[in-house]
Design a protein around this motif. Structure first.
Motif, mmCIF file in Angstrom:
data_model
loop_
_atom_site.group_PDB
_atom_site.id
_atom_site.type_symbol
_atom_site.label_atom_id
_atom_site.label_comp_id
_atom_site.label_asym_id
_atom_site.label_seq_id
_atom_site.Cartn_x
_atom_site.Cartn_y
_atom_site.Cartn_z
ATOM 1 N N ASP A 1 0.827 -1.211 0.000
ATOM 2 C CA ASP A 1 0.000 0.000 0.000
ATOM 3 C C ASP A 1 0.859 1.259 0.000
ATOM 4 N N ALA A 2 1.918 1.217 0.789
ATOM 5 C CA ALA A 2 2.798 2.385 0.856
ATOM 6 C C ALA A 2 3.423 2.652 -0.509
ATOM 7 N N ALA A 3 3.852 1.585 -1.169
ATOM 8 C CA ALA A 3 4.474 1.754 -2.481
ATOM 9 C C ALA A 3 3.490 2.373 -3.459
ATOM 10 N N ARG A 4 2.230 1.945 -3.382
ATOM 11 C CA ARG A 4 1.243 2.420 -4.326
ATOM 12 C C ARG A 4 1.019 3.920 -4.169
ATOM 13 N N VAL A 5 0.822 4.367 -2.907
ATOM 14 C CA VAL A 5 0.511 5.774 -2.722
ATOM 15 C C VAL A 5 1.709 6.644 -3.107
ATOM 16 N N LEU A 6 2.914 6.162 -2.800
ATOM 17 C CA LEU A 6 4.099 6.944 -3.136
ATOM 18 C C LEU A 6 4.275 7.063 -4.641
ATOM 19 N N ILE A 7 4.072 5.967 -5.332
ATOM 20 C CA ILE A 7 4.309 5.988 -6.774
ATOM 21 C C ILE A 7 3.205 6.773 -7.484
ATOM 22 N N LEU A 8 1.981 6.707 -6.968
ATOM 23 C CA LEU A 8 0.900 7.496 -7.566
ATOM 24 C C LEU A 8 1.156 8.983 -7.355
ATOM 25 N N SER A 9 1.768 9.308 -6.222
ATOM 26 C CA SER A 9 2.043 10.722 -5.977
ATOM 27 C C SER A 9 3.091 11.244 -6.962
ATOM 28 N N HIS A 10 3.851 10.334 -7.551
ATOM 29 C CA HIS A 10 4.792 10.745 -8.602
ATOM 30 C C HIS A 10 4.183 10.577 -9.987
ATOM 31 N N SER A 11 2.890 10.240 -10.046
ATOM 32 C CA SER A 11 2.180 10.032 -11.319
ATOM 33 C C SER A 11 2.863 9.037 -12.243
ATOM 34 N N ILE A 12 3.234 7.920 -11.687
ATOM 35 C CA ILE A 12 3.841 6.887 -12.531
ATOM 36 C C ILE A 12 2.908 5.688 -12.562
ATOM 37 N N LYS A 13 2.527 5.254 -13.744
ATOM 38 C CA LYS A 13 1.576 4.154 -13.803
ATOM 39 C C LYS A 13 2.208 2.884 -14.344
ATOM 40 N N SER A 14 3.301 3.063 -15.082
ATOM 41 C CA SER A 14 3.797 1.902 -15.814
ATOM 42 C C SER A 14 4.421 0.832 -14.918
ATOM 43 N N ILE A 15 4.719 1.183 -13.668
ATOM 44 C CA ILE A 15 5.354 0.187 -12.800
ATOM 45 C C ILE A 15 4.345 -0.314 -11.783
ATOM 46 N N ASN A 16 4.123 -1.609 -11.758
ATOM 47 C CA ASN A 16 3.159 -2.174 -10.835
ATOM 48 C C ASN A 16 3.798 -2.981 -9.726
ATOM 49 N N ASN A 17 4.937 -3.569 -10.032
ATOM 50 C CA ASN A 17 5.563 -4.465 -9.074
ATOM 51 C C ASN A 17 6.109 -3.683 -7.876
ATOM 52 N N THR A 18 5.809 -4.152 -6.685
ATOM 53 C CA THR A 18 6.153 -3.389 -5.493
ATOM 54 C C THR A 18 7.665 -3.154 -5.364
ATOM 55 N N ALA A 19 8.436 -4.209 -5.543
ATOM 56 C CA ALA A 19 9.885 -4.056 -5.408
ATOM 57 C C ALA A 19 10.418 -3.051 -6.432
ATOM 58 N N GLU A 20 9.886 -3.144 -7.656
ATOM 59 C CA GLU A 20 10.343 -2.210 -8.692
ATOM 60 C C GLU A 20 9.886 -0.789 -8.413
ATOM 61 N N ARG A 21 8.696 -0.668 -7.817
ATOM 62 C CA ARG A 21 8.228 0.664 -7.460
ATOM 63 C C ARG A 21 9.190 1.316 -6.490
ATOM 64 N N TYR A 22 9.644 0.543 -5.503
ATOM 65 C CA TYR A 22 10.580 1.122 -4.532
ATOM 66 C C TYR A 22 11.911 1.467 -5.185
ATOM 67 N N GLU A 23 12.338 0.640 -6.121
ATOM 68 C CA GLU A 23 13.596 0.956 -6.808
ATOM 69 C C GLU A 23 13.479 2.266 -7.579
ATOM 70 N N LYS A 24 12.325 2.430 -8.226
ATOM 71 C CA LYS A 24 12.085 3.669 -8.961
ATOM 72 C C LYS A 24 12.066 4.854 -7.991
ATOM 73 N N LEU A 25 11.427 4.651 -6.832
ATOM 74 C CA LEU A 25 11.342 5.722 -5.834
ATOM 75 C C LEU A 25 12.729 6.105 -5.338
ATOM 76 N N ALA A 26 13.577 5.102 -5.162
ATOM 77 C CA ALA A 26 14.941 5.364 -4.706
ATOM 78 C C ALA A 26 15.658 6.255 -5.710
ATOM 79 N N GLU A 27 15.320 6.048 -6.987
ATOM 80 C CA GLU A 27 15.923 6.831 -8.041
ATOM 81 C C GLU A 27 15.378 8.268 -8.016
ATOM 82 N N LEU A 28 14.073 8.378 -7.765
ATOM 83 C CA LEU A 28 13.427 9.683 -7.803
ATOM 84 C C LEU A 28 13.747 10.531 -6.580
#
Lengths: 225, 639
Positions: free
Chosen positions: B538-565
């Motif tokens: 759930d945390a990954a979802r809200v964080l990634i939506l706040s960055h308006s990114i839809k193409s990444i669904n996988n939780t681990a990958e979402r966090y990796e993307k967040l680490a980058e952002l």
């Protein structure tokens, strides 16, 4: 008659007393020790006063086992007949199937069910139908505990206001959910069989240990501590 | 004296050997003696060395796994119509293997004392039994089965190492695609394309004359060596190399290597002068040898019915188990398995579409949601799916919706057959609430975003992990844009979503001890999904939506993307990515161990190391929760 002195010893046939005798023994506590009688009736319609049972089908379920030859199926001779319902159950007024009188059918049924818990889909309808028949024959009501597979099934669904549950789940809905073949739909014993399988799959989901819990689970969920 | 149930039993049995050899009357009598047994998944039918039962068993529904005690490896799976536990029929010996319900199963128990006289009396039944004992196959009449009659195999039976597997009979395709010598090359190629095969047999009546493979078309026609207007005779390889149909995997491999060919033709007696009965490709051999994702993927794409897909899915599970045993990184594993799951779903949709009476009236998109949408569905868990269809004029809307609802319920039924359980919350395309036109979906999602009550938050948290499995991606993209537009206009929504992510109960108590379920069916179990996985997802979802990114669904990958952002939170996000992988692996292991969804864990069965690992992830969960609490000002929200 004086309303408070109804202690009149009624005269019932022997098979009724034999049936009542079974209730002196309490039901086993655990589900796996209990025999469940899964039943279904085919009737001429839904009116308890006017309509009649044409067929009772039932089978016994003990510890997940159904013994095929130990099943119950009886066709009943009736005066009342409804052409409309014949399209559903396919029992014709003058079919060649061997039939028994209503009293004889009830007798056989009581001998069969003893004090076991009765299970059915919308079981109250079947029980009321049988009670009406008992009354016509000057007998009291059934004394068995009942379990309704629809109420139990509803309890397996997620408890959440988000999901809009249907109000009613027909036997067809259940058969579809549990992928049970609907081949003998609308024969009493065939429906009883579908109900039995649906019942088994529902219990596996609910996992109660004791019969008491199972009976309790029929009601809506009680919130709070 | 027969009754409705015994008729039902007879009606089922008559389709399968040895019962198909019985006369109707005999079968009726036998069916009356049957006991119908319901087995919960993982319950024992009989264990190794157990005294023989007075019955043998036929699987009516579900599946039974046969295993050797002490090894988790499944030797064979008995499916619908398979017979097992025949040993007591032959001798008063105890069982050699353990039989366990692999899923919820209904068995017919046939009493041996009633069956034996029939077997002695009826020659065909007797022959079936003798042949199955002799050939050691479960069902000698069906070439489909490559397993063994484990209920009765000799004591020499050991673990099925690859060595034994090699000696099993191969399974080959019996649907021959053929042409004659005079067929035009173009027609040949069209036929092959239509059937999606790599080879075609050139026949003279029933006899195989030659074979044309992809290679022939490539080397002889495409190069211009032979004109495309020529006939099959000019390019076929002839004579064909034929083998008898009783071929083992090892023999088939050797034969292919010896002649350096990729297709074997199987005939009745192994000569070219006999009727051709099947064709065996290198691919079939690979498939028989097992578990290679590429082979499985191809098998999925070629499967023509759900029954076949179901058996392929058993293969996928074995593959998964192997991966976990070899400690292959879970990120990679989940990618492969999700890919296979996706392909299965896609294939089911294709098969169902072909079976529909009419073609879809407009374009549509099949979305998978929840864990499958996130690509985290390793075990067989529930199906969550939805349909978006193109907008249609008002007067056509209901008609179109009816079509797609029907399609949805057929697909979800097939998915269920293959092994995806129905969603208990009915979040499936068969439900009118999850089958909308594009503009209806826009309305629904904007309603969720504008009125974020607890229900809407729950629905959006499930829905927003959607992934396109089948159909036009454009529809889904358009919906995503609309969702982001709305989310930007109502930033409150993210706060509510974040608060939703905080609602999950905490995994550990004050003294860092595990919190277990207090009552219900899973009393004293630890709810891994609710208490550990959900918060981090759930945390990954809200964080990634706040960055308006839809193409990444996988939780681990979402966090990796967040680490980058967000480089300043890099370490926390990477820890989250690691934790989500670790938890997923944990769940999968537990699920495979107990053959369930792996959601509930018995703590007393964990060892010290596992407990420590689990607790380490809890620390990360707490940290990420406090991050979103502060960032989205959840505290300000009146709860």
């Amino acid at each position: 008659m004086w309303p408070f002195s109804k202690k009149k010893q009624l005269e019932f046939p022997d098979f009724w007393w034999a049936y009542e005798e079974h209730f002196k023994h309490p039901l086993p506590e655990l589900i796996k020790d209990n025999t469940f009688v899964v039943l279904d009736t085919e009737t001429t319609g839904f009116n308890l006063a006017r309509d009649r049972m044409l067929c009772i089908g039932a089978l016994k379920l003990l510890d997940n086992n159904i013994v095929v030859k130990d099943s119950f199926e009886v066709y009943i001779e009736q005066e009342h007949y409804d052409v409309g319902s014949a399209e559903i159950h396919g029992i014709l007024k003058k079919s060649k199937r061997q039939r028994t009188s209503e009293l004889e059918a009830l007798k056989q049924f009581l001998v069969y069910i003893e004090n076991h818990v009765l299970v059915g889909h919308h079981v109250l309808f079947d029980v009321n139908m049988i009670n009406a028949a008992l009354k016509r024959n000057g007998l009291p009501k059934l004394k068995n505990e009942n379990l309704d597979t629809e109420s139990l099934y509803k309890r397996t669904l997620l408890i959440s206001s988000v999901v809009q549950k249907k109000d009613r789940y027909t036997l067809d809905d259940l058969a579809q959910k549990f992928s049970i073949s609907r081949k003998d739909r609308h024969t009493a014993l065939g429906d009883a069989f579908i109900t039995a399988i649906a019942f088994l799959r529902t219990i596996e989901k609910l996992k109660p240990k004791k019969v008491k819990d199972l009976i309790r689970k029929q009601g809506p969920l009680r919130f709070g501590l | 004296m027969k009754n409705t149930i015994s008729e039902r039993v007879a009606d089922f049995l008559k389709n399968f050997p040895p019962f198909n050899a019985l006369e109707a009357k005999q079968l009726d009598l036998l069916s009356l003696q049957v006991t119908i047994i319901h087995k919960e998944s993982n319950s024992l039918v009989f264990s190794e060395k157990e005294e023989p039962h007075p019955y043998f068993y036929v699987v009516n529904k579900g599946a039974i796994a046969l295993t050797k005690k002490g090894s988790s490896q499944i030797l064979d799976i008995c499916d619908e119509g398979d017979v097992f536990g025949l040993r007591p029929l032959l001798a008063q010996e105890s069982y050699k293997l353990e039989a366990k319900a692999y899923e919820e199963t209904i068995l017919y128990a046939v009493p041996i004392k009633d069956f034996k006289p029939l077997a002695l009396e009826n020659k065909r039944v007797g022959n079936f039994l003798i042949e199955s004992f002799a050939s050691n196959t479960r069902n000698p009449y069906s070439i489909k089965h490559r397993g063994k009659l484990y209920g009765i195999t000799a004591t020499t039976e050991t673990n099925p190492s690859s060595k034994i597997l090699d000696l099993q009979p191969v399974r080959y395709s019996t649907d021959l695609v053929t042409c004659t010598e005079g067929t035009k090359i173009k027609t040949v190629a069209n036929t092959m394309a239509k059937h999606n095969v790599s080879s075609i047999l050139v026949m003279n009546g029933d006899l195989p004359l030659g074979i044309i493979t992809d290679k022939d078309l490539r080397q002889k026609v495409a190069t211009g060596l032979f004109p495309i207007t020529g006939n099959a005779k000019s390019i076929m390889s002839s004579p064909v190399i034929t083998y008898p149909k009783e071929l083992t995997i090892a023999q088939a491999q050797m034969a292919m290597m010896k002649s350096n060919i990729s297709h074997l033709v199987l005939t009745e007696d192994g000569t070219t002068d006999a009727k051709a009965v099947g064709i065996l490709s290198k691919h079939d051999v690979m498939l028989a040898l097992g578990n290679n994702p590429a082979v499985l993927l191809r098998a999925i794409k070629r499967a023509s019915d759900t029954k076949r897909l179901r058996s392929i899915r058993h293969g996928i599970m074995t593959l998964l188990q192997g991966y976990l045993e070899q400690n292959i990184p879970i990120g990679l594993v989940s990618k492969i398995i999700s890919e296979l799951n996706d392909a299965s779903t896609k294939r089911i949709i294709e098969i169902t579409l072909e079976a529909m009476e009419t073609k879809p009236p407009v374009n549509f998109t099949w979305l998978t949601m929840g864990s499958q949408g996130r690509g985290e569905q390793l075990l067989n868990t529930d199906q969550d799916n939805a349909i978006i269809f193109e907008d249609v004029p008002e007067d056509k809307l209901e008609e179109t919706r009816t079509y797609f609802l029907q399609l949805g319920s057929r697909i979800s039924k097939e998915l269920n057959t293959v092994g995806f359980e129905y969603c208990p919350a009915e979040m499936m395309a068969s439900n009118p609430l999850w089958c909308h036109s594009l503009s209806e979906w826009k309305d629904v999602t904007s309603h969720w975003i504008n009125n974020p009550g607890p229900e809407e938050i729950l629905l959006s948290s499930i829905f927003f992990d959607y992934n396109v499995t089948y159909g036009s991606k454009a529809l889904a993209d358009e919906l995503s844009h609309s969702i982001f537009d709305h989310a930007k206009r109502y930033p409150q929504f993210l706060t509510h979503l974040a608060s939703g992510a905080m609602q999950n109960p905490s995994p550990s108590g004050f003294f860092r001890d595990f919190l277990v379920e207090q009552d219900g069916e899973h009393k004293d179990f630890f709810d891994l999904k609710l208490r550990a996985l959900m918060p981090i997802i759930d945390a990954a979802r809200v964080l990634i939506l706040s960055h308006s990114i839809k193409s990444i669904n996988n939780t681990a990958e979402r966090y990796e993307k967040l680490a980058e952002l967000e480089p300043n939170n890099r370490e926390l996000f990477l820890a989250c990515s690691y934790a989500s992988k670790a938890l997923l692996k944990f769940r999968t292991r537990q699920g495979l161990l107990h053959n369930d969804s792996g959601r509930f864990i018995a703590l007393d069965q964990l060892n010290k190391e596992e407990k420590i690992k689990l607790k380490r992830t809890f620390k990360t969960i707490k940290e990420i929760q406090s991050l979103i609490e502060i960032r989205f000002q959840v505290k300000n929200l009146l709860r």
